[in-house]
Write an enzyme that holds these catalytic residues in place. Sequence first.
Site, PDB file in Angstrom:
ATOM      1  CE  LYS A  16      -1.940  -1.085   4.212  1.00 13.19           C
ATOM      2  NZ  LYS A  16      -1.321  -1.991   4.255  1.00 13.19           N
ATOM      3  NE  ARG A  89      -4.661  -1.270  10.025  1.00 16.88           N
ATOM      4  CZ  ARG A  89      -3.364  -0.542   9.260  1.00 16.88           C
ATOM      5  NH1 ARG A  89      -3.175   0.764   8.857  1.00 16.88           N
ATOM      6  NH2 ARG A  89      -2.379  -1.483   9.649  1.00 16.88           N
ATOM      7  NE  ARG A 123       8.074  -2.338   6.320  1.00 12.18           N
ATOM      8  CZ  ARG A 123       6.403  -2.470   6.188  1.00 12.18           C
ATOM      9  NH1 ARG A 123       5.919  -2.079   5.202  1.00 12.18           N
ATOM     10  NH2 ARG A 123       6.216  -2.798   7.275  1.00 12.18           N
ATOM     11  NE  ARG A 156       5.998  -0.174   9.593  1.00 16.30           N
ATOM     12  CZ  ARG A 156       5.351   0.049   9.581  1.00 16.30           C
ATOM     13  NH1 ARG A 156       5.395   0.542   8.080  1.00 16.30           N
ATOM     14  NH2 ARG A 156       4.324  -0.730   9.513  1.00 16.30           N
ATOM     15  NE  ARG A 167       1.851  -5.059  11.353  1.00 19.93           N
ATOM     16  CZ  ARG A 167       3.472  -4.603  10.701  1.00 19.93           C
ATOM     17  NH1 ARG A 167       4.211  -5.442  11.068  1.00 19.93           N
ATOM     18  NH2 ARG A 167       2.869  -4.348   9.445  1.00 19.93           N
TER      19      ARG A 167
HETATM   20  P1  AP5 Z   1       4.508  -1.824   1.742  1.00 24.05           P
HETATM   21  O1  AP5 Z   1       4.224  -0.595   0.215  1.00 24.05           O
HETATM   22  O2  AP5 Z   1       6.131  -1.278   3.407  1.00 24.05           O
HETATM   23  O3  AP5 Z   1       3.517  -2.567   2.253  1.00 24.05           O
HETATM   24  P2  AP5 Z   1       2.393  -1.715   2.950  1.00 24.05           P
HETATM   25  O4  AP5 Z   1       0.709  -2.021   2.623  1.00 24.05           O
HETATM   26  O5  AP5 Z   1       2.511  -0.203   3.721  1.00 24.05           O
HETATM   27  O6  AP5 Z   1       2.415  -2.289   4.501  1.00 24.05           O
HETATM   28  P3  AP5 Z   1       2.217  -2.115   6.173  1.00 24.05           P
HETATM   29  O7  AP5 Z   1       3.393  -2.812   7.253  1.00 24.05           O
HETATM   30  O8  AP5 Z   1       3.322  -0.772   6.021  1.00 24.05           O
HETATM   31  O9  AP5 Z   1       0.502  -1.830   6.162  1.00 24.05           O
HETATM   32  P4  AP5 Z   1       0.856  -1.443   7.313  1.00 24.05           P
HETATM   33  O10 AP5 Z   1      -0.913  -1.806   7.413  1.00 24.05           O
HETATM   34  O11 AP5 Z   1       0.427  -3.468   7.911  1.00 24.05           O
HETATM   35  O12 AP5 Z   1       1.379  -0.421   8.427  1.00 24.05           O
HETATM   36  P5  AP5 Z   1       0.578   0.494   8.835  1.00 24.05           P
HETATM   37  O13 AP5 Z   1       2.234   1.574   8.856  1.00 24.05           O
HETATM   38  O14 AP5 Z   1      -0.531   0.960   7.770  1.00 24.05           O
HETATM   39  O15 AP5 Z   1       5.602  -2.934   1.247  1.00 24.05           O
HETATM   40  C1  AP5 Z   1       6.620  -3.777   2.155  1.00 24.05           C
HETATM   41  C2  AP5 Z   1       7.360  -5.035   1.606  1.00 24.05           C
HETATM   42  O16 AP5 Z   1       7.648  -4.997   0.734  1.00 24.05           O
HETATM   43  C3  AP5 Z   1       8.700  -3.509   1.553  1.00 24.05           C
HETATM   44  O17 AP5 Z   1       9.908  -4.437   1.842  1.00 24.05           O
HETATM   45  C4  AP5 Z   1       7.962  -3.015   0.154  1.00 24.05           C
HETATM   46  O18 AP5 Z   1       9.477  -2.991  -0.574  1.00 24.05           O
HETATM   47  C5  AP5 Z   1       7.802  -4.408  -0.590  1.00 24.05           C
HETATM   48  N1  AP5 Z   1       6.852  -4.494  -1.829  1.00 24.05           N
HETATM   49  C6  AP5 Z   1       6.299  -3.797  -2.093  1.00 24.05           C
HETATM   50  N2  AP5 Z   1       5.703  -4.061  -3.061  1.00 24.05           N
HETATM   51  C7  AP5 Z   1       6.602  -5.675  -3.554  1.00 24.05           C
HETATM   52  C8  AP5 Z   1       5.579  -5.914  -4.901  1.00 24.05           C
HETATM   53  N3  AP5 Z   1       5.061  -6.181  -5.602  1.00 24.05           N
HETATM   54  N4  AP5 Z   1       6.973  -7.035  -4.907  1.00 24.05           N
HETATM   55  C9  AP5 Z   1       7.536  -7.504  -4.120  1.00 24.05           C
HETATM   56  N5  AP5 Z   1       7.785  -6.427  -2.948  1.00 24.05           N
HETATM   57  C10 AP5 Z   1       7.054  -5.562  -2.838  1.00 24.05           C
HETATM   58  O19 AP5 Z   1       0.046   0.432  10.081  1.00 24.05           O
HETATM   59  C11 AP5 Z   1       1.308   0.513  11.316  1.00 24.05           C
HETATM   60  C12 AP5 Z   1       0.382   0.345  12.835  1.00 24.05           C
HETATM   61  O20 AP5 Z   1       0.088   1.141  13.086  1.00 24.05           O
HETATM   62  C13 AP5 Z   1      -0.836  -1.131  12.337  1.00 24.05           C
HETATM   63  O21 AP5 Z   1      -0.268  -2.158  13.491  1.00 24.05           O
HETATM   64  C14 AP5 Z   1      -1.758   0.090  14.279  1.00 24.05           C
HETATM   65  O22 AP5 Z   1      -1.171   0.055  15.072  1.00 24.05           O
HETATM   66  C15 AP5 Z   1      -1.494   0.895  13.303  1.00 24.05           C
HETATM   67  N6  AP5 Z   1      -2.192   2.088  12.447  1.00 24.05           N
HETATM   68  C16 AP5 Z   1      -2.275   2.438  11.674  1.00 24.05           C
HETATM   69  N7  AP5 Z   1      -3.291   2.718  10.880  1.00 24.05           N
HETATM   70  C17 AP5 Z   1      -4.319   2.443  11.645  1.00 24.05           C
HETATM   71  C18 AP5 Z   1      -5.454   2.610  12.167  1.00 24.05           C
HETATM   72  N8  AP5 Z   1      -6.551   3.098  10.586  1.00 24.05           N
HETATM   73  N9  AP5 Z   1      -6.666   2.710  12.608  1.00 24.05           N
HETATM   74  C19 AP5 Z   1      -5.534   1.488  13.937  1.00 24.05           C
HETATM   75  N10 AP5 Z   1      -4.607   1.696  13.734  1.00 24.05           N
HETATM   76  C20 AP5 Z   1      -3.538   2.339  12.658  1.00 24.05           C
END
Ligand code: AP5
Length: 210
Positions: A16, A89, A123, A156, A167
């Site tokens: 994402k 979410r 990552r 991270r 997660r």
């Molecule tokens: P990346 O693009 O970083 O993936 P992502 O989907 O953005 O993953 P996140 O881990 O950031 O999502 P998340 O939803 O768990 O975390 P968030 O920060 O929102 O890609 C991942 C890896 O794969 C990278 O190394 C990349 O290079 C590689 N890659 C990408 N595309 C690829 C491809 N096509 N092929 C191969 N490799 C690829 O949330 C973190 C925490 O914050 C949550 O756990 C929660 O505690 C809190 N939080 C955030 N938002 C909320 C909410 N709305 N409500 C409640 N709590 C929340």
Amino acid sequence: MGATRIVFLGPPGAGKGTQAKRVVVDLGLEHLSTGDILREEVARSTGLGKKAKGFMDRGELVPDDLIIDMIRGRIERAKKGFVLDGFPRTVAQAEALDRISTLDAVVNIDLARAEVVRRLTARRVCRACGTIYNLGFNLAAGTTRCEACGGELYQRDDDQPSVIENRYDVYERSTAPLIAFYRARGLLKPVDGKLGSDRVFAEVMRILAA
Ligand code: AP5
């Protein structure tokens, strides 16, 4: 005119953030990542950051009311449009979003658990500019500096295997129901996250232009 009010849905690690960063540059939209905003609050040790940290370290969701209060104004100020990455979410968050803005598209990037664990343990993220890398495909082992800006690369806190598993469980329990929620509204656009990053990007741009 294509889509300008966009949600990226999908499990942790589906890509994402990687895609959102590219899409906002091409379309001139605001990137609103609740994860990035929360990590900044934690780094600055704000009141919100202190409340959120424990939930994030365990891979649990931060309570809905804190998240909705945090994101509402940012959405309202994004007059040219936005890509929401990591929000909503839960169904309660999606219902709150309904009251804040209409949407043009919900792009659901799907990825199976085993691939999520593989990608997230590999990552690395730039502390300075936020560029996202992966030891599996675009970063050589032992690299410690960002190719784009020279900033320090870090792992991270929530990219540990047991937290990643939690997660994914939380995603299946609380976030996956949004797939049916948005399908019923005719907004859901499925994308296969297994494809290479450039192919996912091309597919997302094709969908958003339609
Ligand atoms: P990346 O693009 O970083 O993936 P992502 O989907 O953005 O993953 P996140 O881990 O950031 O999502 P998340 O939803 O768990 O975390 P968030 O920060 O929102 O890609 C991942 C890896 O794969 C990278 O190394 C990349 O290079 C590689 N890659 C990408 N595309 C690829 C491809 N096509 N092929 C191969 N490799 C690829 O949330 C973190 C925490 O914050 C949550 O756990 C929660 O505690 C809190 N939080 C955030 N938002 C909320 C909410 N709305 N409500 C409640 N709590 C929340």
